[in-house]
Design a protein around this motif. Structure first.
Motif, PDB file in Angstrom:
ATOM      1  N   ILE A  32       0.841  -1.198   0.000  1.00 43.30           N
ATOM      2  CA  ILE A  32       0.000   0.000   0.000  1.00 43.30           C
ATOM      3  C   ILE A  32       0.876   1.246   0.000  1.00 43.30           C
ATOM      4  O   ILE A  32       0.635   2.194  -0.748  1.00 43.30           O
ATOM      5  N   SER A  35       2.363   1.913  -3.380  1.00 44.94           N
ATOM      6  CA  SER A  35       1.422   2.020  -4.495  1.00 44.94           C
ATOM      7  C   SER A  35       1.280   3.472  -4.939  1.00 44.94           C
ATOM      8  O   SER A  35       1.716   4.396  -4.257  1.00 44.94           O
ATOM      9  N   ARG A  42      -5.048   5.196   0.386  1.00 45.84           N
ATOM     10  CA  ARG A  42      -4.012   4.593   1.242  1.00 45.84           C
ATOM     11  C   ARG A  42      -4.387   4.697   2.707  1.00 45.84           C
ATOM     12  O   ARG A  42      -4.159   3.772   3.478  1.00 45.84           O
ATOM     13  N   ALA A  45      -6.914   2.008   3.479  1.00 47.74           N
ATOM     14  CA  ALA A  45      -6.264   0.693   3.469  1.00 47.74           C
ATOM     15  C   ALA A  45      -5.406   0.480   4.711  1.00 47.74           C
ATOM     16  O   ALA A  45      -5.455  -0.592   5.338  1.00 47.74           O
ATOM     17  N   LEU A  87     -10.203   0.019  -3.544  1.00 45.75           N
ATOM     18  CA  LEU A  87      -9.374  -1.058  -2.992  1.00 45.75           C
ATOM     19  C   LEU A  87      -9.883  -2.421  -3.440  1.00 45.75           C
ATOM     20  O   LEU A  87      -9.094  -3.309  -3.776  1.00 45.75           O
ATOM     21  N   TRP A  92      -7.041  -5.226  -3.408  1.00 45.04           N
ATOM     22  CA  TRP A  92      -6.457  -5.037  -2.083  1.00 45.04           C
ATOM     23  C   TRP A  92      -7.413  -5.384  -0.955  1.00 45.04           C
ATOM     24  O   TRP A  92      -7.010  -5.446   0.203  1.00 45.04           O
TER      25      TRP A  92
END
Length: 120
Positions: A32, A35, A42, A45, A87, A92
């Motif tokens: 993450i 990324s 982010r 996440a 996500l 993710w």
């Protein structure tokens, strides 16, 4: 054997991978952070990662729901929902059940291309 199309390659790259052992959460956080996602995505996440065990599972008593994520991140519920969808689309995050994010149970996943890059 047929030649794969770009769509075939992309769909294989986005297949989520879970259960990579005790180092899963560290790999997830590393992926993450490296990324190119926008900061809000982010943030959502990494907030979910903070609730997860080392194997990427979020226990039932720690499932945040949409309101919990909004409170933890300072984002509006609509913003959280958009980032959760991003996500999920990118591999993710995997909602285990529930179409609506306020009732969904989440599990962290790694897209296949991130997993293969980190394991090599």
């Amino acid at each position: 054997m047929p030649i794969p199309t770009p769509l075939d390659v992309a769909s294989r790259a986005l297949q989520p991978a879970a259960g990579l052992g005790p180092a899963f959460r560290a790999r997830y956080q590393q992926g993450i952070r490296s990324s190119l996602m926008i900061p809000q995505t982010r943030l959502v996440a990494l907030t979910l990662a903070s609730l997860a065990t080392d194997t990427g599972e979020i226990p039932a008593d720690a499932q945040p729901g949409l309101a919990g994520l909004a409170a933890a991140t300072g984002l509006r519920p609509g913003q959280v929902a958009v980032n959760l969808r991003a996500l999920e689309t990118r591999g993710w995050l995997s909602p285990l059940h529930g179409e609506r994010y306020d009732a969904a149970v989440f599990r962290l996943t790694l897209p296949l291309y991130v997993r293969s890059r980190q394991l090599n």
